[in-house]
Design an enzyme around this catalytic site. Structure first.
Site, PDB file in Angstrom:
ATOM      1  N   HIS A   1      29.450  29.366   1.710  1.00  0.00           N
ATOM      2  CA  HIS A   1      30.218  30.319   2.512  1.00  0.00           C
ATOM      3  C   HIS A   1      29.785  31.939   2.293  1.00  0.00           C
ATOM      4  O   HIS A   1      29.470  32.993   2.679  1.00  0.00           O
ATOM      5  CB  HIS A   1      31.681  29.983   2.446  1.00  0.00           C
ATOM      6  CG  HIS A   1      32.706  31.581   3.729  1.00  0.00           C
ATOM      7  ND1 HIS A   1      33.581  31.125   4.233  1.00  0.00           N
ATOM      8  CD2 HIS A   1      33.295  32.010   3.359  1.00  0.00           C
ATOM      9  CE1 HIS A   1      34.502  31.063   4.896  1.00  0.00           C
ATOM     10  NE2 HIS A   1      34.099  32.845   4.113  1.00  0.00           N
ATOM     11  N   GLU A   2      30.411  32.462   1.064  1.00  0.00           N
ATOM     12  CA  GLU A   2      29.669  33.294   0.407  1.00  0.00           C
ATOM     13  C   GLU A   2      28.184  33.768   0.357  1.00  0.00           C
ATOM     14  O   GLU A   2      28.369  35.183   1.512  1.00  0.00           O
ATOM     15  CB  GLU A   2      29.847  33.921  -0.799  1.00  0.00           C
ATOM     16  CG  GLU A   2      31.394  34.016  -1.163  1.00  0.00           C
ATOM     17  CD  GLU A   2      32.976  34.285  -0.415  1.00  0.00           C
ATOM     18  OE1 GLU A   2      32.078  35.288   0.864  1.00  0.00           O
ATOM     19  OE2 GLU A   2      33.698  33.490  -0.456  1.00  0.00           O
TER      20      GLU A   2
ATOM     21  N   HIS B   1      28.058  35.312   4.392  1.00  0.00           N
ATOM     22  CA  HIS B   1      28.309  36.421   4.482  1.00  0.00           C
ATOM     23  C   HIS B   1      27.615  37.800   4.045  1.00  0.00           C
ATOM     24  O   HIS B   1      27.083  38.273   4.896  1.00  0.00           O
ATOM     25  CB  HIS B   1      29.918  36.925   3.753  1.00  0.00           C
ATOM     26  CG  HIS B   1      31.142  36.003   4.175  1.00  0.00           C
ATOM     27  ND1 HIS B   1      31.722  36.401   5.289  1.00  0.00           N
ATOM     28  CD2 HIS B   1      32.030  35.667   3.721  1.00  0.00           C
ATOM     29  CE1 HIS B   1      32.717  35.856   5.394  1.00  0.00           C
ATOM     30  NE2 HIS B   1      33.337  35.578   4.642  1.00  0.00           N
TER      31      HIS B   1
ATOM     32  N   GLU C   1      35.326  34.595   9.823  1.00  0.00           N
ATOM     33  CA  GLU C   1      35.499  33.375   8.619  1.00  0.00           C
ATOM     34  C   GLU C   1      34.824  32.039   8.995  1.00  0.00           C
ATOM     35  O   GLU C   1      34.047  31.489   8.636  1.00  0.00           O
ATOM     36  CB  GLU C   1      37.180  33.606   7.883  1.00  0.00           C
ATOM     37  CG  GLU C   1      36.668  34.619   7.578  1.00  0.00           C
ATOM     38  CD  GLU C   1      36.195  34.453   6.082  1.00  0.00           C
ATOM     39  OE1 GLU C   1      36.164  33.870   5.552  1.00  0.00           O
ATOM     40  OE2 GLU C   1      36.103  36.112   5.641  1.00  0.00           O
TER      41      GLU C   1
END
Lengths: 402, 188
Positions: free
Chosen positions: A146-147, A150, A232
């Site tokens: 997930h990071e 980003h 998100e």
């Protein structure tokens, strides 16, 4: 294809522009009100731009360092947590990042994580000690993916730019409003002066300026949060595709949601960076939510049993949220991305062991040395231990601290 | 006279724009091809890392697993075959055999609680798991890059440039996918 997604690039630019407009309008009205003429307003725009420019320059050169320091994130070596480094490298390879992100650990029991930096070459990932001790390998992989998403989506740059604009608006409003309070106190003392010039026009401008100074920060925050919610979801979709295992992130989010400890080092400006809202308390979805409801994010990921492509995520995003599409059609290529089996290692440590592991991890981050005595006792030596020798309290063996 | 000059100018500008477009597409193709090459070399890096890791792993586990000589022999043999492979097809086959042997080994380890309590072995096990993952993710990244590159070589108008300068379609890394999904059989 996901490298092609310059996701919502247009939306982001529009958003930044409108935040910039708010900043300019604020500068204009305040200066016009203080100076008493519309000409002074242009000077106000100039000053507001200068403040913004300085803050942007600072945030570009050392913004990530400031954020990491204010979140009390400590840089760590692979020995502190080898698995974390391995997983970050796995995701770096999967995403094709040009460089390994720098890794930080935050000594906080609340499970959370964030990424920062200005581009994939200069990115950092920070995770809390609470996260590392609670999640198993697959779950941690989901969070790191997930990071890394980003980072690939350039969300880290957007958050930096939007954060600076928000910060500038808040700064100017605060300075003006506080100045107003002071000047009104002193104006009472010297009431004979000042009322002679300006008149009704300036009073109206003053009222407008006060109103704007109160409303502008709220409005800019709304803009900021609206787009961070969408980002998100997109990072979740990217994580599912990177790991080929949506359940990992889903179950990590579930564990994060179960914990109700607010993070000590998070605040309103840094909150949108985290994987889950670090400021708990208001769980309902409103305009001020920095994150989408975590239950919805979990449900979308759990529905993805057929495949882990962006199109699969998009399909369940629509059915779960009842909203129009999120990922642009051009980015949804026809590809079959099959889901991989879970990793064989699935031992969830008991809660007592978790607490012990978390304490040990925090000590390692703080520079403690761990020495194992031949009798089996582990000595935890603080970094400022005065002498070079330590005696085992169990068997009396003397160990050298080097 | 004036009209001709204007016309010439328009043609010239059109020509320059056309050339710029071709250069842009060509550069994009080169970039995609290089990214695919880079992703391919990543697979090699990870495979090499696995080869280096195995002797260490076998050495640590041997003392605890006295009755598993066959498993160790298989791993060692698969490793030397993989290291000695001459062409890509052989290498892919040998590497898959090695993957199979290692995952079988990991299942057998479950029967040795003493070994699983060994800190040194636990560290090695994490390194091995991660290396296996890195190999899988490197392949995945390579396939992603190849898909991007192939799309570019096949879609209009970049397919014309690709044809002119010999950007050929690439194969994705599919070999052994079936072998990987097969769960290793363990006899007790």
């Amino acid at each position: 294809m996901w490298q092609q997604i310059h996701i919502n690039k247009r939306n982001s630019i529009l958003l930044l522009l409108s935040m910039g407009l708010v900043l300019a309008a604020l500068g204009y009205i305040i200066a016009a009100a203080i100076g008493g003429s519309p000409e002074a307003g242009w000077l106000g725009i100039l000053i507001a731009s200068a403040i913004w420019l300085i803050m942007t320059l600072v945030s570009f050169t050392s913004g990530d360092q400031i954020l990491l320091a204010s979140s009390r994130a400590a840089p760590v070596t692979p020995e502190v947590h080898p698995q974390l480094f391995n997983i970050v490298e796995e995701m770096k390879i999967a995403a094709g990042l040009p460089k390994m992100p720098k890794i930080y650990i935050i000594n906080d029991p609340a499970p959370n994580a964030f990424a920062t930096g200005r581009n994939p070459q200069n990115a950092s990932v920070a995770v809390t000690a609470g996260l590392l001790t609670r999640l198993n390998r697959d779950e941690l992989q989901g969070v790191i993916a997930h990071e890394v998403s980003h980072i690939v989506h350039r969300d880290i740059l957007f958050v930096t730019l939007a954060g600076v604009l928000l910060g500038s608006v808040v700064l100017i409003s605060q300075v003006f409003l506080r100045g107003m309070v002071y000047s009104s106190m002193s104006a009472r003392r010297y009431s004979s002066r000042g009322s002679s010039r300006g008149g009704g026009g300036q009073a109206l401008l003053m009222l407008l300026a006060v109103l704007l100074a109160i409303l502008a920060p709220l409005f800019t925050q709304l803009l900021y949060f609206a787009l961070s919610r969408r980002r998100e979801y997109l990072a979740d979709a990217g994580a599912a595709r990177l790991t080929r295992y949506p359940e990992g992130l889903a179950s990590a989010l579930e564990k994060i949601a179960q914990q109700d400890i607010p993070m000590e080092s998070a605040n309103q400006v840094t909150a949108p960076m985290y994987i889950a809202n670090p400021l708990r308390g208001k769980k309902y979805l409103n305009l001020y939510s920095t994150h989408p409801p975590i239950e919805q994010r979990i449900r979308i990921l759990r529905n993805m049993s057929q495949g882990a492509s962006l199109a699969d995520y998009e399909q369940f995003y629509r059915s779960v949220t009842h909203k129009a599409g999120m990922i642009p059609q051009s980015a949804l290529s026809k590809e079959t991305v099959s889901i991989r089996p879970p990793s064989t290692e699935k031992t969830d440590p008991s809660s007592l062991n978790q607490i012990r592991a978390m304490g040990d991890l925090m000590r390692k981050v703080n520079g403690f040395k761990f020495l194992t005595c031949p009798c089996g006792v582990i000595l935890k030596i603080p970094p400022n231990f005065p002498t070079g020798k330590a005696q085992c309290p169990h068997c009396g063996h003397v160990l050298s601290v080097s | 006279m004036g009209a001709i000059a204007v016309l010439l100018l328009i043609v010239l500008i059109g020509l320059i724009l056309f050339l710029l477009a071709i250069i842009g597409i060509y550069n994009a193709l080169v970039q995609l091809r290089n990214q695919a090459d880079n992703a391919w070399s990543q697979i090699d890096v990870q495979l090499k890392r696995r080869h280096d890791l195995i002797p260490n792993l076998v050495e640590t586990a041997k003392g605890y697993m006295k009755h598993e000589r066959e498993t160790f022999e298989k791993i060692t043999e698969a490793r030397s075959q993989a290291m000695g492979a001459k062409n890509v097809a052989d290498a892919a086959k040998a590497e898959n055999a090695l993957t199979g042997a290692l995952s079988k080994f990991m299942l057998v380890v479950e029967n040795y609680p003493d070994l699983k309590a060994n800190q040194n072995f636990l560290a090695l096990q994490e390194t091995l798991t991660s290396t296996e993952n890195k190999i899988a993710f490197a392949r995945q990244a390579y396939n992603d890059q190849v898909l991007l590159y192939n799309n570019k070589t096949q879609m209009f108008p970049s397919n014309i440039i690709a044809g002119m300068f010999g950007f050929r379609k690439r194969d994705s890394f599919e070999i052994g996918e079936a072998a990987q999904r097969e769960t290793p059989k363990v006899s007790f």
